[in-house]
Design an enzyme around this catalytic site. Sequence first.
Site, PDB file in Angstrom:
ATOM      1  N   VAL A  51       0.829  -1.209   0.000  1.00  0.00           N
ATOM      2  CA  VAL A  51       0.000   0.000   0.000  1.00  0.00           C
ATOM      3  C   VAL A  51       0.862   1.258   0.000  1.00  0.00           C
ATOM      4  CG1 VAL A  51      -0.138   0.149   2.520  1.00  0.00           C
ATOM      5  CG2 VAL A  51      -2.025   1.044   1.135  1.00  0.00           C
ATOM      6  N   LYS A  52       2.098   1.155   0.453  1.00  0.00           N
ATOM      7  CA  LYS A  52       2.969   2.318   0.559  1.00  0.00           C
ATOM      8  C   LYS A  52       3.387   2.880  -0.799  1.00  0.00           C
ATOM      9  CE  LYS A  52       3.183   2.508   5.075  1.00  0.00           C
ATOM     10  NZ  LYS A  52       2.654   3.664   5.828  1.00  0.00           N
ATOM     11  N   ASP A  53       3.161   2.131  -1.875  1.00  0.00           N
ATOM     12  CA  ASP A  53       3.434   2.673  -3.216  1.00  0.00           C
ATOM     13  C   ASP A  53       2.659   3.963  -3.447  1.00  0.00           C
ATOM     14  OD1 ASP A  53       4.911   0.400  -3.599  1.00  0.00           O
ATOM     15  OD2 ASP A  53       3.924  -0.196  -5.456  1.00  0.00           O
ATOM     16  N   ALA A  56       4.223   6.829  -1.395  1.00  0.00           N
ATOM     17  CA  ALA A  56       5.567   7.109  -1.900  1.00  0.00           C
ATOM     18  C   ALA A  56       5.511   7.942  -3.173  1.00  0.00           C
ATOM     19  CB  ALA A  56       6.314   5.796  -2.153  1.00  0.00           C
TER      20      ALA A  56
END
Length: 463
Positions: A51-53, A56
């Site tokens: 999910v951090k894509d 980021a």
Amino acid sequence: MTAPDRRTVASPPADSLLALVGGTPLVRLGRSAPGAEVHAKLEYLNPGGSVKDRAALAMVLDAEESGALPPGGTIVEGTSGNTGLGLAQVAAARGYRSLFVLPDKTAVEKLDALRAYGAEIVLTPSALPREHPDHVIAYATRLAKEIDGGWLADQYGNPANPDAHRRSTGPEIWEATGGRITHLVATIGTGGTITGTGEYLREVSGGRVEIVGADPVTSAYGGGDGSPFAIEAAGQYNHPETVDVSFPPVYRPEILDRIVTIGDRESILTARALARTEGLLVGGSSGTAAAAALRVAREAGPEAVVVAILPDSGRAYLSKYHSDTWVRRQGFLDDDRHGTLVDLVSPVVTVPAGTSVGSARSALKSSGQPALPVVLAGRSSPLPPAAGEVLGLLTASDLRGPAEAAVPVPTVPPVGIGSGETAAEVLARMDPSVDVVHLVRDARLAGLVTVGALRAREHSVRL
């Protein structure tokens, strides 16, 4: 049985890998929640695997627009791995150098993946107070200032983090469920995912959607004591010496209706079960979210439509949560084989670092134990000390110094054994000079075992 006929139209080629961030699917957890409508949003299908894509990419694009990140600059961040992977992916695709500070207990798969993207890595001890200069965030902040062209992504304070989910994750869930969602369940790491997604769903539904946080039992978010937990990428750990115990600026707790706390064992076993019953290979924080979602669905009844955000893939944790060896050594899996050490679990008397030798001698004598564990000072908890907070084991011979002196703390932490292991497995890997070891169950101190007892156990099992 034949495969379902999807007959989908292929998408046109993307101009960049980054154009594929977001748009992850929902899948119903049919076998895990029969009779209930529980859906998992598979964030591990983002190109960087988590999910951090989303955050980021949003943070980098915002920094480019503002000029905070100059052309050819260096992206710097303190991370448990997933945000670093998302940022490393963006850095590779857009021509930046990347450097990340990570806790030394980060899964080896994440470290290898970061290096594959060309990122530079700095490891720092995981059990440090926030104010320590080598704490993950403090270290990364310092490096970003020292490096020419350095830019700190600052996922904990960057408003582009929750905004990414306000603009993408929330609308995707609303559209995929046709506005039928009744409950959103997500873990709390930086707080960006649940804040941004929750804000959107609360607004678009007129407050009808219930926003539920899923949190490790000891995490400070859910009211725990802040002591260590085994789940990466979720929760808030507070070292006993930490002065500033405030929550990250991007987290808005007022968005949540409630928090459901999930023990490490339930999180890990749920993650392992999802692979076996649903074909979903997910990480530990995904296990936390799924376990909470299943609990919420049972309480809410058959009319509920529960969506759990599963943050990352189990491929990043093959050496941890999906490794039988690791879960047995941590005491999370101890009832599936004959001869495990679970029956040796018993209460243990400990002393905090800084205790006087005289007091420790008295404690050891009255306890009747073969050794006295020295644990991190300053923690007050109803739970046994976390395995990582056991600093050393002292025998009577170690306590022969002046009574007023502080107990000696070994420079090398002791190696614990898991309640899920057998005596034969433990003896095969033990240093022959060791006489007593501490037993670990659910990654917490759960007993003391002598080598003699282990050898007797091995002999009886063979018979």
